[in-house]
Structures are given as structure tokens and as C-alpha cells.
Write a protein that holds these residues in place. Structure first.
Motif: not given
Length: 104
Positions: A44-52, A56-63, A67-79
Motif C-alpha cells: 500500500a505504501m509502495a503504490k503510495n497514495t499519500n507519499l507526501i 514511509c521511510h521511517r518504516v524498516v524491516r524487522s531485521d 528494505g526497499e523504498y519507492a524513491l530508492g533505498t539509498n534515499k531512504k537511508s539518507e533520510l
DNA sequence: GCTGTGACTTCGA
DNA sequence: CTCGAAGCCACAG
């Protein structure tokens, strides 16, 4: 068809509860939603209706992995790093330290 | 560590 | 409208 939006809205609410410098896991969110569909949450987040409106970049995997990110994993880590979360190789250094639990 | 299966939603035909 | 496939995952083998 309000149910589908309800699911997403719940996810958005949970994300909104997360303060900066904190992260949560998809499983925890699904648990808070009362479901086992961590995938549906991510999807739902990936398809993203309300990314703005939905950091969703504050959400990570259990490990602790980003994980993945619509804008890119590197972007997520950066954020996340920008919020004060230390990221090591696309992974949360101290997940337990930055992990946010939905107390309510 | 990788592969397979499980659970739920959204998208596409 | 109904069916099938994919997805920001997690757990077990």
C-alpha cells in the motif's frame, strides 16, 4: 470501497505517530492494525497514495534493514540518517534504540 | 544465507 | 465485475 482506504489511512496514522529519529517495522504496524499483512502495508505504501503525507521511510524491516523504498533505498537511508538515525550499510545501527512502539 | 511458503492488499487484463 | 499476478515482508526449513 472504503475499506482499502481505511487500511492505508491506518498505516498513515501509525506513520504519523512516529517522531523524527525513530523507526518502526512493518510487522509492528500490521500488528497495530490487527493484521498479519506486513506485505499489504508495504505494498500500500509502495503504490503510495499519500507519499507526501506518509513518511514511509521511517518504516524498516524487522531485521533492522531498511528494505526497499519507492524513491530508492539509498534515499531512504539518507533520510533516516538526516533524522539522526545512524545507518550502516543500509541497516539501522541500533534499531532498538531508534525503534518506536505504538504505545497507544 | 538462500529458498519456499504464508497472509493481505492493490493493480492489471 | 471477476480472476490472476505482484509487492517496501516475515518466518520456517
Amino acid at each position: 470501497m472504503n475499506q482499502e482506504r481505511d487500511f492505508n489511512e491506518k498505516c498513515y496514522e501509525l506513520l504519523n505517530q512516529i517522531p523524527k529519529g525513530k523507526v518502526t517495522t512493518y510487522k509492528e504496524m500490521a500488528n497495530a492494525l490487527g493484521t498479519k499483512a506486513w506485505r499489504a502495508v508495504g505494498t500500500a505504501m509502495a503504490k503510495n497514495t499519500n507519499l507526501i503525507n506518509t513518511p514511509c521511510h521511517r518504516v524498516v524491516r524487522s531485521d533492522g534493514t531498511i528494505g526497499e523504498y519507492a524513491l530508492g533505498t539509498n534515499k531512504k537511508s539518507e533520510l533516516l540518517r538526516s533524522e539522526g538515525v545512524e545507518i550502516l550499510n543500509n541497516k539501522i545501527d541500533n534499531l532498538d534504540k531508534y525503534f518506536f512502539r505504538f504505545d497507544a
